[in-house]
Design a protein around this motif. Structure first.
Motif, PDB file in Angstrom:
ATOM      1  N   GLY A 196       0.828  -1.197   0.000  1.00 45.00           N
ATOM      2  CA  GLY A 196       0.000   0.000   0.000  1.00 45.00           C
ATOM      3  C   GLY A 196       0.866   1.252   0.000  1.00 45.00           C
ATOM      4  O   GLY A 196       0.594   2.220  -0.732  1.00 45.00           O
ATOM      5  N   MET A 197       1.928   1.235   0.816  1.00 44.33           N
ATOM      6  CA  MET A 197       2.869   2.365   0.818  1.00 44.33           C
ATOM      7  C   MET A 197       3.575   2.478  -0.528  1.00 44.33           C
ATOM      8  O   MET A 197       3.905   3.578  -0.968  1.00 44.33           O
ATOM      9  CB  MET A 197       3.891   2.174   1.942  1.00 44.33           C
ATOM     10  CG  MET A 197       3.331   2.374   3.340  1.00 44.33           C
ATOM     11  SD  MET A 197       2.711   4.046   3.616  1.00 44.33           S
ATOM     12  CE  MET A 197       4.210   5.013   3.420  1.00 44.33           C
ATOM     13  N   ARG A 201       3.639   5.912  -2.625  1.00 43.03           N
ATOM     14  CA  ARG A 201       4.883   6.556  -3.068  1.00 43.03           C
ATOM     15  C   ARG A 201       4.947   6.667  -4.590  1.00 43.03           C
ATOM     16  O   ARG A 201       5.413   7.675  -5.131  1.00 43.03           O
ATOM     17  CB  ARG A 201       6.091   5.766  -2.541  1.00 43.03           C
ATOM     18  CG  ARG A 201       6.343   5.947  -1.054  1.00 43.03           C
ATOM     19  CD  ARG A 201       7.711   5.399  -0.681  1.00 43.03           C
ATOM     20  NE  ARG A 201       7.766   3.950  -0.864  1.00 43.03           N
ATOM     21  CZ  ARG A 201       7.516   3.070   0.096  1.00 43.03           C
ATOM     22  NH1 ARG A 201       7.188   3.502   1.307  1.00 43.03           N
ATOM     23  NH2 ARG A 201       7.599   1.779  -0.149  1.00 43.03           N
ATOM     24  N   SER A 202       4.474   5.622  -5.281  1.00 50.92           N
ATOM     25  CA  SER A 202       4.519   5.638  -6.734  1.00 50.92           C
ATOM     26  C   SER A 202       3.632   6.742  -7.307  1.00 50.92           C
ATOM     27  O   SER A 202       4.056   7.507  -8.193  1.00 50.92           O
ATOM     28  CB  SER A 202       4.071   4.273  -7.271  1.00 50.92           C
ATOM     29  OG  SER A 202       4.048   4.256  -8.669  1.00 50.92           O
ATOM     30  N   TYR A 319      -4.768   4.081  -0.237  1.00 53.57           N
ATOM     31  CA  TYR A 319      -3.432   4.607  -0.508  1.00 53.57           C
ATOM     32  C   TYR A 319      -3.383   5.304  -1.873  1.00 53.57           C
ATOM     33  O   TYR A 319      -2.723   6.353  -2.020  1.00 53.57           O
ATOM     34  CB  TYR A 319      -2.407   3.468  -0.471  1.00 53.57           C
ATOM     35  CG  TYR A 319      -2.066   3.000   0.927  1.00 53.57           C
ATOM     36  CD1 TYR A 319      -1.187   3.721   1.725  1.00 53.57           C
ATOM     37  CD2 TYR A 319      -2.621   1.830   1.443  1.00 53.57           C
ATOM     38  CE1 TYR A 319      -0.870   3.296   3.003  1.00 53.57           C
ATOM     39  CE2 TYR A 319      -2.309   1.388   2.718  1.00 53.57           C
ATOM     40  CZ  TYR A 319      -1.434   2.128   3.499  1.00 53.57           C
ATOM     41  OH  TYR A 319      -1.125   1.704   4.779  1.00 53.57           O
ATOM     42  N   ALA A 320      -4.081   4.752  -2.873  1.00 50.82           N
ATOM     43  CA  ALA A 320      -4.073   5.359  -4.204  1.00 50.82           C
ATOM     44  C   ALA A 320      -4.779   6.710  -4.191  1.00 50.82           C
ATOM     45  O   ALA A 320      -4.277   7.700  -4.753  1.00 50.82           O
ATOM     46  CB  ALA A 320      -4.743   4.412  -5.209  1.00 50.82           C
ATOM     47  N   GLU A 329       3.850  16.512  -0.567  1.00 48.02           N
ATOM     48  CA  GLU A 329       4.325  15.276   0.055  1.00 48.02           C
ATOM     49  C   GLU A 329       4.121  15.290   1.560  1.00 48.02           C
ATOM     50  O   GLU A 329       3.823  14.263   2.172  1.00 48.02           O
ATOM     51  CB  GLU A 329       5.803  15.074  -0.283  1.00 48.02           C
ATOM     52  CG  GLU A 329       6.313  13.703   0.120  1.00 48.02           C
ATOM     53  CD  GLU A 329       7.729  13.448  -0.353  1.00 48.02           C
ATOM     54  OE1 GLU A 329       8.358  12.491   0.135  1.00 48.02           O
ATOM     55  OE2 GLU A 329       8.209  14.212  -1.216  1.00 48.02           O
ATOM     56  N   SER A 330       4.263  16.453   2.197  1.00 48.36           N
ATOM     57  CA  SER A 330       4.076  16.542   3.654  1.00 48.36           C
ATOM     58  C   SER A 330       2.634  16.254   4.039  1.00 48.36           C
ATOM     59  O   SER A 330       2.361  15.625   5.063  1.00 48.36           O
ATOM     60  CB  SER A 330       4.478  17.942   4.149  1.00 48.36           C
ATOM     61  OG  SER A 330       3.700  18.942   3.504  1.00 48.36           O
TER      62      SER A 330
END
Length: 437
Positions: A196-197, A201-202, A319-320, A329-330
């Protein structure tokens, strides 16, 4: 469909080319095997001398068990029975490791009970069983037959031995099967969290690098999402299959080379040489029995895979959509915390179920998609009562339907949030994106 396959292929190639992915693929099962090696090593006791108390109230054995004194076992006889808790706790029995109960029915019912404080290794069990069987055979020949002892041993019926923990005679503390399900459930959530991470990230990386703008000029947002989730999911399944292969080979090596004494069907000692003993008479270490006999690997692995796929699609949708909707990102990092807590609570629900298996809440937790993979793996490892197996299939059905619903919602958020930058993520904004098709 061809575009989705191309995107999935790209994600698989990217995962297989990652050093961290390859490292986890190999080091993960090695760590599991290291833990199993430690457990196996602990089941082989380092104790050299075993003090055995023979409780022979009617003095059937006449104070004699073996004509010679074995080097690693000492026998003391008493003409009384001692309760389990007394043997476990009273000071006068402190020096004894094992206690054997012999009563007048042993000749007819063929049952012998052995209490232990420390679980005896297999060679000690076999030696004690051998001595007891030989002595009972001598008594039976004296009382009931004129056959020579050798002839009698050819037709005799073996004794049935029962090992009982003196500190837990009713086996109330035994929840080994539940821990097997808990281990499978934890592994599901470990893979879900890890991959999931990877999805998060992707998506975040492609959005930050503006690569997604190029990709969306060739494919639709839903196709990009589907290909990414499917590709990363296939990579997760490939890693899982490698785990199965490495652990399976490791267990075979354990049985054949490192711990052959735990599985040998013959008993050879300095004092005794006896071949072709009935293997059913002897008890393996409980942990060895669990790993090599009790776990129904086909059933467990099949439903592990099904619940992993359902759980991965369900949580992967979160996650997506998180990666696509955050403006920086933060922002994404702080929204990961609630998801992580949710996964930890799902794992904790399984731990709670092991110690409180009769609570009404467990029924509902088994049908809630957030916790059902963990709860159902525990219930599956314990086995369902007759007529209750429908719960497993209903839970899996609810999980798959919920995963599909979450993928639809994730697709809408993914489509509407992927090209938005430098904004503050708000719940009202998510609701607005969900309404847009």
């Amino acid at each position: 469909m061809n575009k989705i396959a191309l995107i999935a292929k790209r994600e698989i190639a990217e995962r297989l080319g990652s050093r961290s992915f390859r490292a986890f693929m190999i080091l993960g099962p090695i760590l599991v095997l290291a833990a199993l090696y430690l457990f196996f090593a602990l089941t082989t006791s380092t104790k050299k001398d075993w003090n055995v108390l023979i409780m022979d109230k009617n003095e059937l054995l006449k104070g004699k068990l073996t004509p010679s004194h074995p080097k690693d076992m000492t026998f003391d006889f008493i003409n009384a029975f001692v309760e389990y808790d007394e043997f476990a706790n009273l000071s006068q029995f402190k020096k004894y490791d094992l206690a054997v109960t012999i009563n007048e029915k042993v000749i007819s019912n063929k049952h012998v009970t052995i209490l232990y404080k420390e679980y005896p290794p297999l060679n000690v069990q076999r030696k004690l069983v051998y001595f007891l069987e030989r002595r009972v055979e001598e008594l039976m020949v004296e009382q009931f037959t004129d056959l020579p002892i050798e002839k009698f041993r050819e037709i005799k019926q073996s004794l049935a031995f029962h090992l009982i923990d003196a500190n837990d005679p009713r086996n109330e503390k035994s929840n080994t099967a539940s821990w097997v399900g808990f281990a499978f459930g934890t592994l599901i959530f470990l893979f879900i969290f890890s991959f999931g991470m990877t999805i998060l990230r992707s998506v975040s990386r492609e959005k930050t690098n503006r690569v997604v703008e190029v990709l969306l000029s060739s494919v639709k947002a839903r196709q990009l999402l589907s290909g990414k989730v499917i590709g990363i999911g296939i990579a997760a399944i490939l890693q899982f299959l490698v785990w199965i292969l490495v652990i399976g080979v490791g267990l075979y090596v354990f049985r054949e080379t490192l711990f052959p004494d735990l599985f040998s069907g013959k008993f050879i000692a300095q004092e005794i040489v006896k071949d072709n003993l009935d293997e059913a008479v002897f008890n393996q270490s409980p942990f060895v029995d669990l790993i090599y006999k009790d776990i129904q690997y086909g059933n467990m692995l099949l439903f592990f895979l099904l619940f992993f796929i359902g759980g991965y699609l369900f949580y992967g949708s979160f996650y997506a959509m998180l990666g696509a909707s955050v403006g920086s990102e933060s922002d994404g990092q702080q929204f990961v915390i609630p998801l992580t807590i949710l996964i930890l609570l799902s794992v904790a629900s399984g731990y709670y179920l092991i110690y409180y298996p009769s609570i009404n809440l467990e029924m509902w937790l088994g049908f809630i998609p957030f916790t059902s993979p963990m709860i159902m793996m525990i219930k599956l490892s314990n086995g369902f009562d007759s007529g209750d197996s429908w719960q497993l299939f209903l839970s899996l059905f609810i999980l798959i339907i919920s995963a599909y619903g979450m993928l639809v919602l994730a697709g809408r958020i993914y489509k509407n949030g992927l090209l938005r930058y430098n904004h503050r993520l708000k719940f009202v904004m998510l609701l607005k994106w969900m309404k847009k098709s």
